[in-house]
Design a protein around this motif. Sequence first.
Motif, mmCIF file in Angstrom:
data_model
loop_
_atom_site.group_PDB
_atom_site.id
_atom_site.type_symbol
_atom_site.label_atom_id
_atom_site.label_comp_id
_atom_site.label_asym_id
_atom_site.label_seq_id
_atom_site.Cartn_x
_atom_site.Cartn_y
_atom_site.Cartn_z
ATOM 1 N N LEU A 32 0.836 -1.207 0.000
ATOM 2 C CA LEU A 32 0.000 0.000 0.000
ATOM 3 C C LEU A 32 0.869 1.254 0.000
ATOM 4 C CD1 LEU A 32 -2.720 1.464 0.295
ATOM 5 C CD2 LEU A 32 -2.553 1.118 2.768
ATOM 6 N N ILE A 33 1.929 1.225 0.822
ATOM 7 C CA ILE A 33 2.814 2.396 0.893
ATOM 8 C C ILE A 33 3.508 2.624 -0.445
ATOM 9 C CG2 ILE A 33 4.936 3.281 1.945
ATOM 10 C CD1 ILE A 33 4.084 1.819 4.528
ATOM 11 N N THR A 34 4.055 1.542 -1.014
ATOM 12 C CA THR A 34 4.773 1.706 -2.289
ATOM 13 C C THR A 34 3.816 2.137 -3.405
ATOM 14 O OG1 THR A 34 4.512 -0.670 -2.745
ATOM 15 C CG2 THR A 34 6.552 0.039 -1.678
ATOM 16 N N THR A 35 2.572 1.668 -3.347
ATOM 17 C CA THR A 35 1.588 2.074 -4.363
ATOM 18 C C THR A 35 1.265 3.552 -4.233
ATOM 19 O OG1 THR A 35 0.622 -0.146 -4.367
ATOM 20 C CG2 THR A 35 -0.715 1.627 -5.286
ATOM 21 N N LEU A 36 1.091 4.012 -2.990
ATOM 22 C CA LEU A 36 0.807 5.435 -2.771
ATOM 23 C C LEU A 36 1.976 6.303 -3.212
ATOM 24 C CD1 LEU A 36 -0.988 5.249 0.711
ATOM 25 C CD2 LEU A 36 -2.034 5.606 -1.541
ATOM 26 N N VAL A 37 3.182 5.809 -2.943
ATOM 27 C CA VAL A 37 4.360 6.559 -3.387
ATOM 28 C C VAL A 37 4.397 6.643 -4.901
ATOM 29 C CG1 VAL A 37 6.893 6.524 -3.492
ATOM 30 C CG2 VAL A 37 5.724 6.042 -1.331
ATOM 31 N N SER A 38 4.082 5.521 -5.560
ATOM 32 C CA SER A 38 4.091 5.523 -7.021
ATOM 33 C C SER A 38 3.035 6.462 -7.588
ATOM 34 C CB SER A 38 3.873 4.107 -7.548
ATOM 35 O OG SER A 38 2.568 3.651 -7.247
ATOM 36 N N ILE A 75 11.118 -1.164 1.011
ATOM 37 C CA ILE A 75 9.785 -1.553 1.495
ATOM 38 C C ILE A 75 9.163 -2.592 0.575
ATOM 39 C CG2 ILE A 75 7.429 -0.740 1.924
ATOM 40 C CD1 ILE A 75 8.622 1.920 2.823
ATOM 41 N N SER A 76 9.341 -2.408 -0.732
ATOM 42 C CA SER A 76 8.782 -3.360 -1.691
ATOM 43 C C SER A 76 9.408 -4.741 -1.519
ATOM 44 C CB SER A 76 9.015 -2.851 -3.117
ATOM 45 O OG SER A 76 8.521 -3.768 -4.068
ATOM 46 N N GLY A 77 10.741 -4.784 -1.338
ATOM 47 C CA GLY A 77 11.408 -6.067 -1.140
ATOM 48 C C GLY A 77 10.967 -6.751 0.131
ATOM 49 N N LEU A 78 10.863 -5.967 1.220
ATOM 50 C CA LEU A 78 10.434 -6.533 2.496
ATOM 51 C C LEU A 78 9.001 -7.042 2.413
ATOM 52 C CD1 LEU A 78 11.078 -7.082 5.460
ATOM 53 C CD2 LEU A 78 10.292 -4.756 6.009
ATOM 54 N N SER A 79 8.142 -6.292 1.718
ATOM 55 C CA SER A 79 6.747 -6.707 1.562
ATOM 56 C C SER A 79 6.649 -8.004 0.774
ATOM 57 C CB SER A 79 5.941 -5.608 0.855
ATOM 58 O OG SER A 79 5.962 -4.412 1.597
ATOM 59 N N SER A 80 7.433 -8.117 -0.289
ATOM 60 C CA SER A 80 7.424 -9.337 -1.092
ATOM 61 C C SER A 80 7.837 -10.544 -0.250
ATOM 62 C CB SER A 80 8.368 -9.195 -2.285
ATOM 63 O OG SER A 80 7.921 -8.175 -3.158
ATOM 64 N N ILE A 144 -5.787 -2.531 -7.437
ATOM 65 C CA ILE A 144 -7.036 -1.834 -7.096
ATOM 66 C C ILE A 144 -6.730 -0.464 -6.505
ATOM 67 C CG2 ILE A 144 -8.981 -1.850 -5.502
ATOM 68 C CD1 ILE A 144 -9.495 -3.627 -7.821
ATOM 69 N N ILE A 145 -5.774 -0.435 -5.573
ATOM 70 C CA ILE A 145 -5.403 0.849 -4.947
ATOM 71 C C ILE A 145 -4.854 1.799 -5.990
ATOM 72 C CG2 ILE A 145 -3.861 1.930 -3.272
ATOM 73 C CD1 ILE A 145 -3.990 -0.710 -1.679
ATOM 74 N N SER A 146 -4.006 1.282 -6.855
ATOM 75 C CA SER A 146 -3.395 2.125 -7.885
ATOM 76 C C SER A 146 -4.455 2.710 -8.816
ATOM 77 C CB SER A 146 -2.380 1.297 -8.683
ATOM 78 O OG SER A 146 -1.766 2.084 -9.675
ATOM 79 N N ILE A 147 -5.417 1.882 -9.226
ATOM 80 C CA ILE A 147 -6.463 2.367 -10.144
ATOM 81 C C ILE A 147 -7.331 3.413 -9.469
ATOM 82 C CG2 ILE A 147 -8.580 1.676 -11.333
ATOM 83 C CD1 ILE A 147 -7.208 -0.990 -11.951
ATOM 84 N N ILE A 148 -7.786 3.127 -8.247
ATOM 85 C CA ILE A 148 -8.647 4.083 -7.536
ATOM 86 C C ILE A 148 -7.918 5.404 -7.312
ATOM 87 C CG2 ILE A 148 -9.834 4.538 -5.355
ATOM 88 C CD1 ILE A 148 -10.433 1.544 -5.188
ATOM 89 N N GLY A 149 -6.666 5.291 -6.843
ATOM 90 C CA GLY A 149 -5.899 6.521 -6.585
ATOM 91 C C GLY A 149 -5.631 7.306 -7.850
ATOM 92 N N ALA A 150 -5.229 6.597 -8.923
ATOM 93 C CA ALA A 150 -4.908 7.280 -10.173
ATOM 94 C C ALA A 150 -6.135 7.964 -10.761
ATOM 95 C CB ALA A 150 -4.317 6.290 -11.168
ATOM 96 N N VAL A 151 -7.265 7.264 -10.780
ATOM 97 C CA VAL A 151 -8.491 7.849 -11.340
ATOM 98 C C VAL A 151 -8.934 9.063 -10.519
ATOM 99 C CG1 VAL A 151 -10.946 7.444 -11.777
ATOM 100 C CG2 VAL A 151 -9.261 5.707 -12.423
ATOM 101 N N THR A 152 -8.840 8.962 -9.201
ATOM 102 C CA THR A 152 -9.222 10.091 -8.337
ATOM 103 C C THR A 152 -8.371 11.322 -8.629
ATOM 104 O OG1 THR A 152 -9.906 8.564 -6.590
ATOM 105 C CG2 THR A 152 -9.487 10.854 -5.956
ATOM 106 N N LEU A 153 -7.064 11.129 -8.702
ATOM 107 C CA LEU A 153 -6.165 12.255 -8.974
ATOM 108 C C LEU A 153 -6.389 12.818 -10.367
ATOM 109 C CD1 LEU A 153 -2.894 10.843 -7.359
ATOM 110 C CD2 LEU A 153 -4.290 12.741 -6.521
#
Length: 576
Positions: A32-38, A75-80, A144-153
Amino acid sequence: MDQNYEKQPFYQLLRSTRFPKAAMAAGLSGFLITTLVSLAIPLLTRNLVDGFSVASLSTPLIAGIAAAFLLQAVISGLSSFLLSYSGQKVVAELRGRMWRKLLRLPVSHFDNEPSGGTVSRIVNDTGIVRELISDHVPQFVSGIISIIGAVTLLLIMDWKMTLVMLISVPVTVLIMIPLGKRMAKISRGMQDETAAFSGSIQQTISEIRLMKASNAEADEEKKGLGGIGRLMQFGLREAKIISVIGPLMNLVLMAVIVCIIVYGGIRVSSGSMSTGTLVAFLLYLFQIIMPVTSFAMFFTQLQKAKGATERIAHILGLEPEPGQTGGSADIGGKAVTLDRVSFSYSAEEPVLQEISFTANPGEMIAFAGPSGGGKSTLFSLLERFYEPDSGMILVGDVPISELSLESWRRRIGYVAQDSSMMSGTIRDNLLYGMDSTGRPDDGKLWAAAEMAYAAGFIRDFPDGLDTEIGERGIKLSGGQRQRIAIARAFLRDPLILMMDEATASLDSHSEAMVQEALSRLMEGRTTFAIAHRLSTIVDADKIVFIEEGRVTGIGKHKELLKTHPVYRRYAEQQLV
């Protein structure tokens, strides 16, 4: 069958495991954090493009951007890792539960279930569940998070351009849904074919000597190539769908990019949109399109996981052998009685009918009669591999069904015509099945080997007790395997001994040694013996003659010679 398992959806089955919730939550939080950063990167890019100048670049700014990207990578590596850990833990528990269940299923289950299919359930089906948890669920959630966030912005930035871009979403969905369903069907078929192929290959390899001795290479080659061909067909059908999905998604993506560039270029030239905003739009487009393309694989994997967990749940829902719990088998000095025992593998084919006799402590009871009469089945009932359809087997006045399987079988020593060996060392096979605590030391192992006339050839091996004997003991002769089996029986010190024509396949020298070892082993024990050669049972305390599943005579050798015509004919043929 336990209906609770049979009806259990796959997600409930996963919840029933000791799911590492903390690791899974931490892993998903990291995604979630890495997606928000992206999601913030296109906005940063827009600001850099619109306000770019050499003077605006500073060491703190560059260092901050580099640190942000580095932190995101960590963070991405640790999450994986955490998500992979979660998947591995769940699958390890499922495999453990399946293995424990399989070991406690009745023999009748394995009579009807190919071993390769069972292996595939434990290895392949659980692997599909692991892939879903470790790989596809995180991609789906972050998508899902990426799509919702991107569309909102994008709606906040420019809703008109966003609507133009979103035309690609329903188009992509309409393409992916039917293809995803088709892919799921193919994947299930491949799972079943893989299980069948694994079973066929495993059986052929395990009986490699029979195959070669029978000149069956051509037949097995044909069967194997047929399975390989069917797997290839499933693979090609899967490849066809993938080859359609990729180009179609690229086509949609390129069409949308062209539309955005054309429409955005017009807006930029008219001054109603900045160049940085157009670049941000293109970056957000990739953040929307790419997750959508992965959704098809997610739903395909989801369908595969559902099919896999249905088969896993089926195994977990099977009833174990009856008698896993019960009283202890205190059978010392007690008779073993069969009281009108009947049994059949299927209702149409009765195997044993109304079998009754009593074995007093220390007696040798021999079973004789034509092949196929039910003698081996009778042994299986005494070992409790199967339960009688009617009648009872009692020790003293207690039905053996009221005793725990572990306690009952611990009192039995079994020596078969072709004694089974496990891959490993001679020591492993002598100690096989014994409790890890209180195992006999090497002195007792050698003493048992001496009693079984096995110590001599064991000492001839350079590694002695630690000699590797190969799969199913293939590196040993038949006589050597028999004597190790007898030594194992000595170590178990059973009260009941069961022998299934233990010397039938041996040469005269080995037979004499094995017979002497068996005579030692039988001393003071209640012995049941199957004999095709009457010479091995003429001294039995009682001979039970079985024909077509019925007892047609009971008595000593001399008694049956006088009263049983068929037995007398057998004796005249074999003992003259």
